[in-house]
Design an enzyme around this catalytic site. Sequence first.
Site, mmCIF file in Angstrom:
data_model
loop_
_atom_site.group_PDB
_atom_site.id
_atom_site.type_symbol
_atom_site.label_atom_id
_atom_site.label_comp_id
_atom_site.label_asym_id
_atom_site.label_seq_id
_atom_site.Cartn_x
_atom_site.Cartn_y
_atom_site.Cartn_z
ATOM 1 N N ILE A 18 0.843 -1.205 0.000
ATOM 2 C CA ILE A 18 0.000 0.000 0.000
ATOM 3 C C ILE A 18 0.870 1.242 0.000
ATOM 4 O O ILE A 18 0.581 2.239 -0.675
ATOM 5 C CB ILE A 18 -0.930 0.008 1.226
ATOM 6 C CG1 ILE A 18 -1.847 -1.206 1.222
ATOM 7 C CG2 ILE A 18 -1.760 1.293 1.268
ATOM 8 C CD1 ILE A 18 -2.691 -1.334 2.480
ATOM 9 N N GLY A 19 1.933 1.220 0.764
ATOM 10 C CA GLY A 19 2.824 2.369 0.848
ATOM 11 C C GLY A 19 4.183 1.926 1.335
ATOM 12 O O GLY A 19 4.352 0.834 1.886
ATOM 13 N N GLY A 21 8.064 3.523 3.052
ATOM 14 C CA GLY A 21 8.862 4.611 3.590
ATOM 15 C C GLY A 21 10.268 4.135 3.864
ATOM 16 O O GLY A 21 10.646 2.997 3.546
ATOM 17 N N MET A 23 11.627 3.350 6.579
ATOM 18 C CA MET A 23 11.784 2.411 7.693
ATOM 19 C C MET A 23 10.861 1.206 7.572
ATOM 20 O O MET A 23 10.627 0.502 8.539
ATOM 21 C CB MET A 23 11.508 3.132 9.013
ATOM 22 C CG MET A 23 12.532 4.202 9.352
ATOM 23 S SD MET A 23 11.928 5.278 10.655
ATOM 24 C CE MET A 23 11.514 4.044 11.893
ATOM 25 N N VAL A 26 3.765 -0.631 4.297
ATOM 26 C CA VAL A 26 2.431 -1.048 4.703
ATOM 27 C C VAL A 26 1.858 -1.912 3.588
ATOM 28 O O VAL A 26 1.975 -1.564 2.403
ATOM 29 C CB VAL A 26 1.511 0.160 4.976
ATOM 30 C CG1 VAL A 26 0.128 -0.320 5.427
ATOM 31 C CG2 VAL A 26 2.118 1.078 6.024
ATOM 32 N N LYS A 42 1.559 -3.182 9.007
ATOM 33 C CA LYS A 42 2.600 -2.157 9.048
ATOM 34 C C LYS A 42 3.906 -2.805 9.438
ATOM 35 O O LYS A 42 4.014 -3.461 10.479
ATOM 36 C CB LYS A 42 2.223 -1.084 10.069
ATOM 37 C CG LYS A 42 3.324 -0.089 10.409
ATOM 38 C CD LYS A 42 3.584 0.896 9.288
ATOM 39 C CE LYS A 42 4.656 1.902 9.684
ATOM 40 N NZ LYS A 42 4.895 2.900 8.637
ATOM 41 N N ASP A 146 2.466 11.881 13.106
ATOM 42 C CA ASP A 146 2.657 11.893 11.648
ATOM 43 C C ASP A 146 1.321 12.175 10.953
ATOM 44 O O ASP A 146 0.959 11.501 9.989
ATOM 45 C CB ASP A 146 3.256 10.576 11.174
ATOM 46 C CG ASP A 146 3.863 10.697 9.770
ATOM 47 O OD1 ASP A 146 4.134 11.835 9.335
ATOM 48 O OD2 ASP A 146 4.063 9.663 9.109
#
Length: 328
Positions: A18-19, A21, A23, A26, A42, A146
């Site tokens: 889904i996403g 980053g 670190m 997701v 996550k 966030d």
Amino acid sequence: MLKPGTLLHSRYKILRPIGRGGMGAVYEAEDTLLEGRRCAVKEVLLGLEVDPADREQARLQFYREASVLARLDHPNLPKVSDYFSEGDRDYLVMDFVPGRDLKEIIDEARASGRFLDERTVLDWADQLCDALDYMHRQNPPVLHRDIKPSNIKLTPEGRIKLVDFGLVKILSPDEHRTITVLQGRGTAAYTPLEQYGGDAEHTDARSDIYALGATLYHLLTNTPPPDARQRFLQPDCLIPPRALNPRISPRVERAILSAMAMHPNDRPPSVAAFRAMLRGSPPPGPPAAVWAPPETPWEVLWGRQRTLALLALGAFLLALAATLWGRP
């Protein structure tokens, strides 16, 4: 990135990312023990350069914070249902929230040359305030740290959900150090100045209020605000919202700029106080003698112009009096 079909914890089958980053990521996943259930997984990945002692402390912190998140139950927050570790990765399992995130909705509005309706945005803000007020009233309080349009989803039923607890912070009075490799710093345009640096000792509910104010700024102007570091170096770089979108009401502009004050003491002291400013209603609780909303740039400019006008009028009257006095 985990490949589709990967089975985590002998239970969660990865369907798609889904996403992503710096670190972790997701994923949308299928819960193989509950047929038909979709969930969001996550992933938190600690880099190999992290000191082993810090890595262990970060993992203990993850489990402590995940256990707190699992106890949260609010209609505007996804429910955390599980957490576990595999190898050097920690995982948090929560409800999968369908719908579009608000960043997509902003981009769509901007592409079509229009602004989002203020009443609609205020309804979203009201739901976000409900969720944040609930989190901040936990014992110990829970900060999101966030908040940004891409971490807020609008479901097909019209409900707002504040998602992605990747930077969550549990405020503990006896905690003196935070492992920054786990906490991160948030997204620049929405992150207050006190959240930069090596630790989170100086962040509190007012840090989330800043991020919420910056998010509303973006939603109502189609423009992300300059980040706090740029504002620190160039104090005049933040354009007042009504200069970008004249349809924003003065009351809402004042609330947003108060929430985005650089110093935490200049922001509303609580989410409830910020919501009262957005609504134009009296602040909750007893009268606040120690905090008042700072002036907006327009009020500062008007104050300066008014002062100059009064000085000019005074000089004129003095000159007129001197002239009349000097007449025979």
